[in-house]
Enzyme design. Structure first.
Site, mmCIF file in Angstrom:
data_model
loop_
_atom_site.group_PDB
_atom_site.id
_atom_site.type_symbol
_atom_site.label_atom_id
_atom_site.label_comp_id
_atom_site.label_asym_id
_atom_site.label_seq_id
_atom_site.Cartn_x
_atom_site.Cartn_y
_atom_site.Cartn_z
ATOM 1 N N ASN A 9 36.394 58.576 75.776
ATOM 2 C CA ASN A 9 35.782 57.420 76.417
ATOM 3 C C ASN A 9 36.308 57.359 77.851
ATOM 4 O O ASN A 9 37.437 56.952 78.083
ATOM 5 C CB ASN A 9 36.156 56.144 75.639
ATOM 6 N N TRP A 10 35.469 57.789 78.767
ATOM 7 C CA TRP A 10 35.922 57.875 80.167
ATOM 8 C C TRP A 10 36.005 56.505 80.831
ATOM 9 O O TRP A 10 36.495 56.393 81.960
ATOM 10 C CB TRP A 10 34.979 58.771 80.965
ATOM 11 N N LYS A 11 35.448 55.473 80.195
ATOM 12 C CA LYS A 11 35.431 54.115 80.765
ATOM 13 C C LYS A 11 34.822 54.165 82.173
ATOM 14 O O LYS A 11 33.894 54.958 82.396
ATOM 15 C CB LYS A 11 36.834 53.507 80.716
ATOM 16 N N HIS A 95 33.392 48.042 71.938
ATOM 17 C CA HIS A 95 34.744 48.308 72.435
ATOM 18 C C HIS A 95 35.425 46.991 72.803
ATOM 19 O O HIS A 95 34.763 46.057 73.274
ATOM 20 C CB HIS A 95 34.674 49.228 73.659
ATOM 21 N N GLU A 97 37.040 46.166 75.214
ATOM 22 C CA GLU A 97 36.850 45.792 76.612
ATOM 23 C C GLU A 97 35.485 45.140 76.845
ATOM 24 O O GLU A 97 35.289 44.475 77.860
ATOM 25 C CB GLU A 97 37.058 47.022 77.520
ATOM 26 N N GLU A 181 40.757 50.560 66.812
ATOM 27 C CA GLU A 181 41.467 50.535 68.085
ATOM 28 C C GLU A 181 42.227 49.216 68.208
ATOM 29 O O GLU A 181 41.660 48.217 68.697
ATOM 30 C CB GLU A 181 40.478 50.658 69.258
ATOM 31 N N GLY A 187 45.509 51.602 76.304
ATOM 32 C CA GLY A 187 45.924 51.712 77.704
ATOM 33 C C GLY A 187 47.340 51.252 77.974
ATOM 34 O O GLY A 187 47.734 51.090 79.118
ATOM 35 N N SER A 227 46.060 54.778 73.084
ATOM 36 C CA SER A 227 47.185 55.567 73.598
ATOM 37 C C SER A 227 47.370 56.902 72.873
ATOM 38 O O SER A 227 48.498 57.396 72.746
ATOM 39 C CB SER A 227 48.481 54.749 73.576
ATOM 40 N N GLY A 248 41.017 57.428 75.500
ATOM 41 C CA GLY A 248 40.726 56.915 76.832
ATOM 42 C C GLY A 248 41.391 57.773 77.900
ATOM 43 O O GLY A 248 40.910 58.844 78.256
HETATM 44 P P1 13P Z 1 43.637 54.785 75.857
HETATM 45 O O1 13P Z 1 43.572 56.107 75.139
HETATM 46 O O2 13P Z 1 43.668 54.920 77.339
HETATM 47 O O3 13P Z 1 44.700 53.897 75.297
HETATM 48 O O4 13P Z 1 42.227 54.055 75.555
HETATM 49 C C1 13P Z 1 41.809 53.989 74.241
HETATM 50 C C2 13P Z 1 40.418 53.490 74.218
HETATM 51 O O5 13P Z 1 40.161 52.344 74.525
HETATM 52 C C3 13P Z 1 39.373 54.438 73.839
HETATM 53 O O6 13P Z 1 38.153 53.792 73.626
#
Ligand code: 13P
Length: 267
Positions: A9-11, A95, A97, A181, A187, A227, A248
């Site tokens: 997930n590149w966000k 997600h 977010e 998650e 993150g 993470s 992420g």
């Molecule tokens: P991180 O791997 O940066 O913690 O993010 C996880 C995430 O939200 C994947 O969708």
């Protein structure tokens, strides 16, 4: 036997040029891996450039969100038909977010950034239309740190799964992907301990079993996200209830992402 899925997930990262570069660096590192499915989920603007770079490498394309209406006056939204046309096989839905469940941003900033109006009901509606259009939803769930400290993890996660999957046929549930998650692990560098991640992924599968029966529960893939990196992936992916990872930060570098893919591969 469930094929593990490693999804990046590149966000809100990577322009079209950066997306091309990343995929071109990734391909030689993952070519020939057996028994693992690899997917990258760029921002909407980089979908086509990413697809071009993917070529015939076998890497799958996913989007980071979609909408529950087919078309119309929904400014800023992207429909499942548009994603299918853009070459997507997968779509992340719900997600944290987009659910507005940031665990680490506080005060005014959280109020501004943290809420996109996503609920279990909108996730359910999005999943239904995505499935009808042939996309594979990656449905996200997970508790906040306050919910975990209050001992409410199991109740929260089971409630999310029940509501997000409501009204789906067992065959539809069998084909989709669920990502556990925990919000506090996203993150933050604070990965969920592998045994606990395995336990909650098992609880998710048990919830699916109660809702949709054995065949769906045995087929549905449950990923862990939060993470995940090149150092902790092998321990997480060795767990029986964890069928892959939603990654992420570590998906933004070809080296670290390929190590995670290798940890999931069968040979
Ligand atoms: P991180 O791997 O940066 O913690 O993010 C996880 C995430 O939200 C994947 O969708």
């Amino acid at each position: 036997m469930r094929t593990p899925l490693i999804a990046g997930n590149w966000k809100m990262n990577n322009t079209r040029a950066q997306a091309r570069e990343l995929v071109q660096a990734l391909i030689p590192l993952v070519t020939g891996l057996q028994g693992v499915e690899i997917c990258v989920c760029p921002p909407f603007t980089a979908l086509d450039a990413t697809l071009q770079a993917i070529g015939d490498s076998g890497i799958r394309l996913g989007a980071q969100n979609t909408f529950w209406e087919e078309k119309g006056a929904w400014t800023s939204q992207i429909s499942p038909d548009m994603l299918v046309e853009a070459g997507c096989a997968y779509v992340i839905i719900g997600h944290s977010e987009t659910r507005g469940r940031f665990g680490t941003v506080d005060g005014t900033l959280a109020a501004r950034l943290g809420y996109f109006g996503e609920t279990d009901a909108t996730i359910n509606a999005k999943a239904k239309l995505a499935l009808a259009k042939g996309l594979i939803p990656i449905i996200c769930c997970g508790e906040t740190i306050d919910e975990r400290r209050a001992g409410r993890t199991d109740e929260v996660v089971r409630g999310q799964i029940r509501a997000c999957l409501e009204g789906l046929a067992p065959e539809q549930i069998a084909g989709l992907v669920i990502a556990y998650e925990p919000v506090w692990a996203i993150g933050t560098g604070e990965v969920c301990e592998a045994g606990e991640a395995d336990r909650v992924c098992g609880l998710i599968r048990q919830t699916v079993r109660e809702m949709a029966g054995d065949a769906a529960a045995d087929a549905v893939r449950v990923l862990y996200g939060g993470s995940v990196n090149d150092r902790n992936a092998a321990e997480l992916l060795a767990k029986p209830e964890i069928d892959g990872a939603l990654v992420g930060g570590a998906s933004l570098k070809a080296d670290s992402f390929s190590v995670i893919c290798k940890a999931a591969a069968q040979g």
